[in-house]
Design an enzyme around this catalytic site. Structure first.
Site, PDB file in Angstrom:
ATOM      1  N   ASP A 153     -12.699  40.632  -1.586  1.00 34.31           N
ATOM      2  CA  ASP A 153     -12.053  41.624  -2.441  1.00 34.31           C
ATOM      3  C   ASP A 153     -11.880  42.960  -1.742  1.00 34.31           C
ATOM      4  O   ASP A 153     -10.891  43.642  -1.916  1.00 34.31           O
ATOM      5  CB  ASP A 153     -12.901  41.876  -3.695  1.00 34.31           C
ATOM      6  CG  ASP A 153     -13.074  40.604  -4.482  1.00 34.31           C
ATOM      7  OD1 ASP A 153     -12.169  39.756  -4.397  1.00 34.31           O
ATOM      8  OD2 ASP A 153     -14.097  40.483  -5.141  1.00 34.31           O
ATOM      9  N   CYS A 179      -8.998  48.622 -48.989  1.00 34.47           N
ATOM     10  CA  CYS A 179      -9.694  49.285 -50.082  1.00 34.47           C
ATOM     11  C   CYS A 179      -9.882  50.736 -49.667  1.00 34.47           C
ATOM     12  O   CYS A 179     -10.423  51.026 -48.598  1.00 34.47           O
ATOM     13  CB  CYS A 179     -11.052  48.629 -50.321  1.00 34.47           C
ATOM     14  SG  CYS A 179     -12.084  49.606 -51.420  1.00 34.47           S
ATOM     15  N   CYS A 207     -15.377  46.385 -55.241  1.00 30.46           N
ATOM     16  CA  CYS A 207     -15.844  47.640 -55.830  1.00 30.46           C
ATOM     17  C   CYS A 207     -14.910  48.174 -56.908  1.00 30.46           C
ATOM     18  O   CYS A 207     -15.235  49.136 -57.598  1.00 30.46           O
ATOM     19  CB  CYS A 207     -16.015  48.700 -54.753  1.00 30.46           C
ATOM     20  SG  CYS A 207     -14.449  49.343 -54.140  1.00 30.46           S
ATOM     21  N   LEU A 246      15.150  21.918 -25.891  1.00 30.74           N
ATOM     22  CA  LEU A 246      15.097  20.463 -25.777  1.00 30.74           C
ATOM     23  C   LEU A 246      14.959  19.792 -27.128  1.00 30.74           C
ATOM     24  O   LEU A 246      14.335  20.319 -28.040  1.00 30.74           O
ATOM     25  CB  LEU A 246      13.900  20.056 -24.905  1.00 30.74           C
ATOM     26  CG  LEU A 246      13.929  20.523 -23.451  1.00 30.74           C
ATOM     27  CD1 LEU A 246      12.685  20.032 -22.724  1.00 30.74           C
ATOM     28  CD2 LEU A 246      15.186  20.023 -22.749  1.00 30.74           C
ATOM     29  N   GLU A 266       7.557  29.042 -18.030  1.00 29.26           N
ATOM     30  CA  GLU A 266       6.807  29.303 -19.248  1.00 29.26           C
ATOM     31  C   GLU A 266       5.790  30.406 -18.998  1.00 29.26           C
ATOM     32  O   GLU A 266       5.034  30.347 -18.030  1.00 29.26           O
ATOM     33  CB  GLU A 266       6.084  28.001 -19.636  1.00 29.26           C
ATOM     34  CG  GLU A 266       5.772  27.881 -21.080  1.00 29.26           C
ATOM     35  CD  GLU A 266       7.003  27.500 -21.926  1.00 29.26           C
ATOM     36  OE1 GLU A 266       8.106  27.336 -21.344  1.00 29.26           O
ATOM     37  OE2 GLU A 266       6.850  27.377 -23.150  1.00 29.26           O
ATOM     38  N   LYS A 325       4.144  19.998 -20.782  1.00 30.78           N
ATOM     39  CA  LYS A 325       4.867  21.049 -21.496  1.00 30.78           C
ATOM     40  C   LYS A 325       3.854  22.066 -22.001  1.00 30.78           C
ATOM     41  O   LYS A 325       3.152  21.837 -22.974  1.00 30.78           O
ATOM     42  CB  LYS A 325       5.630  20.430 -22.671  1.00 30.78           C
ATOM     43  CG  LYS A 325       6.515  21.409 -23.395  1.00 30.78           C
ATOM     44  CD  LYS A 325       7.342  20.701 -24.456  1.00 30.78           C
ATOM     45  CE  LYS A 325       8.294  21.652 -25.135  1.00 30.78           C
ATOM     46  NZ  LYS A 325       7.592  22.748 -25.819  1.00 30.78           N
ATOM     47  N   CYS A 347     -17.003  51.912 -50.974  1.00 29.02           N
ATOM     48  CA  CYS A 347     -16.891  50.496 -51.347  1.00 29.02           C
ATOM     49  C   CYS A 347     -18.125  49.723 -50.893  1.00 29.02           C
ATOM     50  O   CYS A 347     -18.526  49.803 -49.741  1.00 29.02           O
ATOM     51  CB  CYS A 347     -15.648  49.893 -50.704  1.00 29.02           C
ATOM     52  SG  CYS A 347     -15.514  48.118 -50.943  1.00 29.02           S
ATOM     53  N   TYR A 397      -8.774  43.051   0.355  1.00 29.38           N
ATOM     54  CA  TYR A 397      -7.586  43.136  -0.501  1.00 29.38           C
ATOM     55  C   TYR A 397      -7.427  44.552  -1.036  1.00 29.38           C
ATOM     56  O   TYR A 397      -6.354  45.149  -0.987  1.00 29.38           O
ATOM     57  CB  TYR A 397      -7.749  42.140  -1.653  1.00 29.38           C
ATOM     58  CG  TYR A 397      -6.576  42.079  -2.592  1.00 29.38           C
ATOM     59  CD1 TYR A 397      -5.447  41.340  -2.267  1.00 29.38           C
ATOM     60  CD2 TYR A 397      -6.599  42.765  -3.799  1.00 29.38           C
ATOM     61  CE1 TYR A 397      -4.368  41.274  -3.129  1.00 29.38           C
ATOM     62  CE2 TYR A 397      -5.523  42.709  -4.667  1.00 29.38           C
ATOM     63  CZ  TYR A 397      -4.411  41.962  -4.324  1.00 29.38           C
ATOM     64  OH  TYR A 397      -3.344  41.903  -5.184  1.00 29.38           O
TER      65      TYR A 397
HETATM   66 ZN    ZN Z   1     -13.740  48.119 -52.194  1.00 29.77          ZN
END
Ligand code: ZN
Length: 705
Positions: A70, A468, A446, A120, A210, A155, A473, A73
């Site tokens: 590495d 919410c 709630c 296809l 692909e 595929k 809550c 590189y």
């Molecule tokens: Zn709530």
């Protein structure tokens, strides 16, 4: 090959240029440039560096055969970046340094494909394939007697992409779109390392293939999105499509997409068969399906299909079938195209396993961010080997798109390890008693007001979500408290214990945990002295956390571990984060406008400010990030996997950072060490594969000391 001084370096500059894997420090190069004064010399050096860097990329990303360390590189890339910066006149768009250089776009341009991108026809059984062969043979026998042979390939389940090259340079890449017009996603495609920016053939060439995402990356993104209350991707293909259609190329780059070529659309007269095309695509530097095979007849094709089905689950990428091409390209003209599909190729699709069942109910799950997620509840049924009784419906948009109603007979599907999904409601089976699902206007937990919000950074991929709005809550609060305790690593209090404390009025929020006393708990039914002592001890032991942990624990919408880290690094203190303006937060790299808004709003709500103050008052301490106390690990990246016996992961991370090292979540060729505890995950395997040094816990501790 090392050079001891810059001077030696200059003297051997000719040798150096010819030595493929030479190492040289940037500082030494600076001395060298004084001697390389002629622009032509600089230009030549740049050109050679580009070729070298590109060759290393090709080995690593296309051939899967890293031949160089590495550091080499990175050094070569660094030198190239530096030279291009100093001599912008030699800059070139096909330089390997230009992969992630693109600007954030407003929108994608529409482009016309040089040749239509056909789709296809599908075959689902042996009979379908035999019928297809019969039709094509008949068409051909009217013209000439010809026995057909085939070329087959896996595929992959991704996104079809067209890549255009001119004078050997990648100039444009686009999505399929409607087959005639696609979207120009060139700069995002450039970030895909397995796509060459240069090819040796100077003709105008269009390569197709692909664009796919690793199953493991898809899982990771979903986990992250779940944590942050964002919508999930149903499968890797959707995730790949979402990633390639990002207006910011940096996001695309982070998704580690891959590209497999499957066709040269351009008519190159020297290539007579599809097999020859594949061979040539490989020579041009593309990655192709490794299972591809020429088949003499349909029986061999069928054998290929059943063999690939066996490796299907093992593939790192999702695949949904096999493509069968008539091998002889000279027949394509006579076979022609019907509608949008060619007659000379067909896709055999493995059936995703499906089953029908009754949708009994749609429940609402309230997450810790307050997001309301609809959850389908079925009459339990078996699909692809597992019993399915629930599946997420993701969001309201999905329910409307499928027009699924409570009481409907629905088709559910599970493909391999993909999460089960509802694909269709069988409307003809309705008896009129089915009920349309309505998103409640009040939180089911709630009773708080439910708000509709657009989520997603960009209009195109945003979706409507419901939240919410009540900050108190109990669902949010309950989940939020669990999240908080996990983030603080207070493992002694699980969800049941938290619920119990709350029911008994010992705590109203997570901050109250820190003022709990042993006698508060030991008085409760089923809690003894000993367990009470343990709980208090573990809460007290974990009352000191790092700033990123503290932020993460708050459970702010869209703020996961990485964003918490980014915020902490940028601002340095809680005080500064709390005082930050929206512009300040927006200015941080990696934090988009929606996330910035969420952070800003959170810290500007009275209840939240009070909660933070209460935490501090109750004794929570934020550790000041220690400046690296040594630079022993400077430039080294660690990955930790499995459970360590003598310390938590966070403690291990802190030790590494203190010694100047970096900690990463995923193993790559850039990783220096992988620290492996007990029950390690796939990271240990990957490290072994890549040849990254593996450390046991003892070795790691010795190294730190
Ligand atoms: Zn709530």
């Amino acid at each position: 090959m090392y050079f001891s001084t810059g001077i030696t370096c200059c003297k051997v500059v000719e040798n150096f240029l010819d030595h493929s894997f030479a190492r040289c420090r940037i500082a030494q190069l600076k001395v060298k440039y004084r001697y390389m004064v002629k622009p032509s010399e600089i230009k030549e050096r740049i050109e050679k560096l580009r070729q070298q860097v590109d060759d290393l990329r090709y080995r690593y990303h296309v051939l899967n055969d890293p031949r160089v360390t590495d550091e080499v590189y990175e050094d070569l890339t660094k030198e190239l970046v530096e030279l291009e910066h100093q001599y912008p006149q030699f800059m070139s768009p096909d330089s390997p340094t230009q992969r992630v250089g693109g600007k954030v776009l407003e929108k994608f341009e529409k482009v016309k494909h040089p040749l239509p991108m056909l789709s296809l026809n599908n075959a689902f059984s042996e009979e379908d394939l035999r019928a297809w062969e019969k039709r094509t043979s008949k068409l051909l026998s009217d013209l000439q007697q010809k026995k057909l042979d085939y070329f087959c390939e896996v595929k992959l389940d991704g996104l079809s992409i067209s890549l255009e090259y001119e004078n050997g340079v990648f100039v444009r890449g686009s999505t399929r779109g409607d087959g005639i017009f696609g979207e120009d996603v060139t700069q995002n495609l450039k970030t895909i390392q397995s796509i060459p920016l240069r090819i040796k053939d100077k003709r105008k060439i269009e390569v197709r293939g692909e664009c796919v995402m690793l199953k493991s990356v898809w899982e990771k993104i979903n986990k992250q999105n779940e944590k942050e209350g964002k919508p999930l991707f149903a499968n890797p293909r959707n995730a790949a499509a979402g990633s390639i259609r990002q207006l910011d190329p940096k996001i695309s780059a982070s998704r580690k997409l891959d590209f497999f070529a499957w066709d040269i659309a351009t008519d190159l007269p020297e290539l007579k068969t599809h097999q020859a095309e594949h061979k040539y695509i490989q020579e041009l530097g593309f990655r192709v399906d490794e299972y591809q095979r020429a088949c003499k007849n349909l029986d061999e094709v069928l054998k290929f299909i059943s063999q690939t089905e066996k490796v299907r689950e093992k593939l790192a990428f999702g695949m949904d079938g096999v493509v069968i091409n008539v091998n002889d390209l000279s027949l394509y003209q006579s076979l022609g195209v019907i509608g949008k599909a060619p007659r000379y190729a067909i896709a055999f699709k493995y059936p995703a396993e499906q089953a029908t069942t009754i949708l009994k109910n749609i429940l609402i799950n309230v997450g810790r961010t307050g997001a309301l997620t609809p959850l389908a509840v079925f009459e339990p049924t078996f699909v692809a080997g597992s019993k399915i009784s629930k599946a997420t419906l993701h969001n309201m948009d999905q329910i409307q798109r499928l027009d699924v109603r409570i009481g409907d007979t629905v088709v559910i599907q599970k493909a391999g390890d993909v999460i089960p999904e509802v694909v269709e409601a069988l409307v003809k089976l309705r008896n009129g008693k089915e009920k349309k699902f309505v998103m409640p206007s009040k939180c089911p937990v709630c009773g708080g007001v439910v708000e509709k919000r657009q989520i997603g950074e960009k209009a195109k991929e945003s979706s409507t979500a419901y939240f919410c709005a009540n900050p108190k809550c109990t669902a949010k609060n309950r989940r939020g408290m669990q999240h908080f305790a996990n983030a603080f690593e207070i493992m002694s209090v699980g969800p049941q214990i938290l619920d119990r404390f709350k029911e008994d009025g010992l705590i109203s929020d997570a901050a109250d945990l820190f003022t709990l006393k042993q006698e508060d708990i030991s008085g409760l039914e089923r809690f003894g002295e000993k367990s009470a002592e343990n709980i208090i001890k573990s809460i007290q032991e974990h009352s000191k956390v790092t700033l990123p942990r503290f932020i993460y624990a708050l459970g702010i919408l869209h703020v996961g571990e990485q964003t918490s880290e980014d915020l902490a690094n940028h601002f340095g203190s809680l005080k500064k984060i709390m005082a930050a303006t929206l512009e300040d937060i927006n200015g941080i790299e990696n934090i988009g406008p929606v996330i910035a808004r969420s952070i800003y709003d959170w810290f500007n709500q009275k209840e939240n400010i009070r909660f933070v103050e209460k935490l501090i008052d109750n004794g929570v301490k934020i550790e000041v990030a220690a400046k690296p106390s040594s630079n022993k690990f400077s430039g080294k990246t660690f990955v930790i996997t499995g459970t360590l016996d003598s310390m938590s992961r966070d403690q291990a991370k802190a030790l590494i950072k203190q010694a100047g090292g970096k900690v990463s979540e995923s193993v790559s060729k850039l990783t220096s060490f992988v620290v492996v505890g007990s029950d390690p995950g796939s990271k240990a395997e990957k490290a072994e594969k890549l040849g990254v040094k593996i450390l046991g816990e003892k070795e790691f501790i010795n190294l730190v000391k």
